[in-house]
Design a protein around this motif. Sequence first.
Motif, PDB file in Angstrom:
ATOM      1  N   ILE A  69      10.422  46.425  38.458  1.00 47.95           N
ATOM      2  CA  ILE A  69      11.113  47.516  37.786  1.00 47.95           C
ATOM      3  C   ILE A  69      12.400  46.926  37.232  1.00 47.95           C
ATOM      4  N   SER A  70      12.675  47.234  35.987  1.00 46.10           N
ATOM      5  CA  SER A  70      13.826  46.653  35.297  1.00 46.10           C
ATOM      6  C   SER A  70      14.580  47.762  34.580  1.00 46.10           C
ATOM      7  N   PHE A  71      15.896  47.645  34.608  1.00 48.15           N
ATOM      8  CA  PHE A  71      16.764  48.615  33.945  1.00 48.15           C
ATOM      9  C   PHE A  71      17.742  47.897  33.038  1.00 48.15           C
ATOM     10  N   LEU A  72      18.000  48.466  31.886  1.00 53.34           N
ATOM     11  CA  LEU A  72      19.041  48.010  30.971  1.00 53.34           C
ATOM     12  C   LEU A  72      19.813  49.265  30.584  1.00 53.34           C
ATOM     13  N   TYR A  73      21.075  49.330  31.022  1.00 48.64           N
ATOM     14  CA  TYR A  73      21.817  50.572  30.846  1.00 48.64           C
ATOM     15  C   TYR A  73      23.254  50.287  30.436  1.00 48.64           C
ATOM     16  N   PRO A  74      23.894  51.283  29.784  1.00 49.88           N
ATOM     17  CA  PRO A  74      25.284  51.089  29.366  1.00 49.88           C
ATOM     18  C   PRO A  74      26.200  50.979  30.572  1.00 49.88           C
ATOM     19  N   ASN A  75      27.245  50.205  30.441  1.00 46.84           N
ATOM     20  CA  ASN A  75      28.205  49.993  31.515  1.00 46.84           C
ATOM     21  C   ASN A  75      29.200  51.152  31.527  1.00 46.84           C
ATOM     22  N   GLU A  76      28.718  52.273  32.004  1.00 45.97           N
ATOM     23  CA  GLU A  76      29.531  53.479  32.095  1.00 45.97           C
ATOM     24  C   GLU A  76      28.965  54.350  33.203  1.00 45.97           C
ATOM     25  N   LYS A  77      29.725  55.335  33.623  1.00 47.29           N
ATOM     26  CA  LYS A  77      29.259  56.237  34.670  1.00 47.29           C
ATOM     27  C   LYS A  77      28.088  57.044  34.130  1.00 47.29           C
ATOM     28  N   THR A  88      12.936  49.501  31.491  1.00 47.55           N
ATOM     29  CA  THR A  88      12.462  48.645  30.408  1.00 47.55           C
ATOM     30  C   THR A  88      11.670  47.495  31.016  1.00 47.55           C
ATOM     31  N   THR A  89      11.342  46.517  30.220  1.00 50.84           N
ATOM     32  CA  THR A  89      10.642  45.332  30.731  1.00 50.84           C
ATOM     33  C   THR A  89      11.624  44.161  30.832  1.00 50.84           C
ATOM     34  N   ILE A  90      11.263  43.197  31.629  1.00 51.98           N
ATOM     35  CA  ILE A  90      12.073  41.979  31.720  1.00 51.98           C
ATOM     36  C   ILE A  90      12.105  41.296  30.352  1.00 51.98           C
ATOM     37  N   ALA A  91      10.981  41.319  29.640  1.00 52.08           N
ATOM     38  CA  ALA A  91      10.926  40.716  28.296  1.00 52.08           C
ATOM     39  C   ALA A  91      11.939  41.372  27.359  1.00 52.08           C
ATOM     40  N   ASN A  92      12.094  42.686  27.431  1.00 50.89           N
ATOM     41  CA  ASN A  92      13.085  43.367  26.595  1.00 50.89           C
ATOM     42  C   ASN A  92      14.507  42.972  26.968  1.00 50.89           C
ATOM     43  N   ILE A  93      14.757  42.814  28.256  1.00 47.46           N
ATOM     44  CA  ILE A  93      16.089  42.375  28.702  1.00 47.46           C
ATOM     45  C   ILE A  93      16.369  40.972  28.182  1.00 47.46           C
ATOM     46  N   GLU A  94      15.360  40.101  28.250  1.00 46.04           N
ATOM     47  CA  GLU A  94      15.529  38.740  27.731  1.00 46.04           C
ATOM     48  C   GLU A  94      15.849  38.763  26.237  1.00 46.04           C
ATOM     49  N   GLN A  95      15.144  39.591  25.491  1.00 50.26           N
ATOM     50  CA  GLN A  95      15.379  39.681  24.049  1.00 50.26           C
ATOM     51  C   GLN A  95      16.779  40.223  23.768  1.00 50.26           C
ATOM     52  N   PHE A  96      17.191  41.244  24.498  1.00 53.59           N
ATOM     53  CA  PHE A  96      18.494  41.880  24.286  1.00 53.59           C
ATOM     54  C   PHE A  96      19.652  40.935  24.623  1.00 53.59           C
ATOM     55  N   THR A  97      19.509  40.188  25.730  1.00 51.00           N
ATOM     56  CA  THR A  97      20.599  39.337  26.205  1.00 51.00           C
ATOM     57  C   THR A  97      20.566  37.920  25.650  1.00 51.00           C
ATOM     58  N   GLY A  98      19.392  37.477  25.211  1.00 44.17           N
ATOM     59  CA  GLY A  98      19.259  36.085  24.792  1.00 44.17           C
ATOM     60  C   GLY A  98      19.129  35.132  25.969  1.00 44.17           C
ATOM     61  N   LEU A  99      18.962  35.687  27.168  1.00 47.25           N
ATOM     62  CA  LEU A  99      18.812  34.886  28.381  1.00 47.25           C
ATOM     63  C   LEU A  99      17.342  34.749  28.742  1.00 47.25           C
ATOM     64  N   GLN A 100      17.004  33.647  29.401  1.00 51.79           N
ATOM     65  CA  GLN A 100      15.665  33.506  29.953  1.00 51.79           C
ATOM     66  C   GLN A 100      15.779  33.873  31.428  1.00 51.79           C
ATOM     67  N   ILE A 101      15.233  35.020  31.776  1.00 44.76           N
ATOM     68  CA  ILE A 101      15.320  35.527  33.141  1.00 44.76           C
ATOM     69  C   ILE A 101      14.265  34.832  33.997  1.00 44.76           C
ATOM     70  N   MET A 102      14.682  34.272  35.085  1.00 44.59           N
ATOM     71  CA  MET A 102      13.796  33.610  36.043  1.00 44.59           C
ATOM     72  C   MET A 102      12.872  32.594  35.384  1.00 44.59           C
ATOM     73  N   PRO A 103      13.432  31.546  34.798  1.00 44.98           N
ATOM     74  CA  PRO A 103      12.601  30.563  34.092  1.00 44.98           C
ATOM     75  C   PRO A 103      11.592  29.843  34.984  1.00 44.98           C
ATOM     76  N   LYS A 104      11.799  29.851  36.280  1.00 43.74           N
ATOM     77  CA  LYS A 104      10.873  29.169  37.185  1.00 43.74           C
ATOM     78  C   LYS A 104       9.939  30.143  37.897  1.00 43.74           C
ATOM     79  N   LEU A 105       9.785  31.328  37.328  1.00 43.70           N
ATOM     80  CA  LEU A 105       8.866  32.314  37.889  1.00 43.70           C
ATOM     81  C   LEU A 105       7.457  31.725  37.889  1.00 43.70           C
ATOM     82  N   PRO A 106       6.776  31.750  39.034  1.00 42.75           N
ATOM     83  CA  PRO A 106       5.431  31.169  39.101  1.00 42.75           C
ATOM     84  C   PRO A 106       4.480  31.801  38.083  1.00 42.75           C
TER      85      PRO A 106
END
Length: 87
Positions: A31-39, A50-68
């Motif tokens: 389960i993944s969440f991408l939310y505004p930094n506000e109350k 959302t999906t981890i893939a969407n978070i990766e696209q939004f942030t430009g980060l590769q989340i858990m690159p060594k995921l099996p």
Amino acid sequence: YDQNPKAIGNKVLVPSFLYKIVIVPSNNTAISFLYPNEKLPVDDLPKYITTIANIEQFTGLQIMPKLPANLQSVKTYKANWKEWSGQ
């Protein structure tokens, strides 16, 4: 960060969005969440699933690159709130 991120204190930049990711390897789900930094009301949490893939696209980060390889499918898995909330 936004183009003009907010700064607090001694010029510490504050991100506009935050993300949280929980992976359960035993059943190949996440389960993944991408939310505004506000109350936010707790009841609004499902809106930000959302999906981890969407978070990766939004942030430009590769989340858990060594995921099996056997868990790679969790990156595109979009969780159902009812399965996780016990409701």
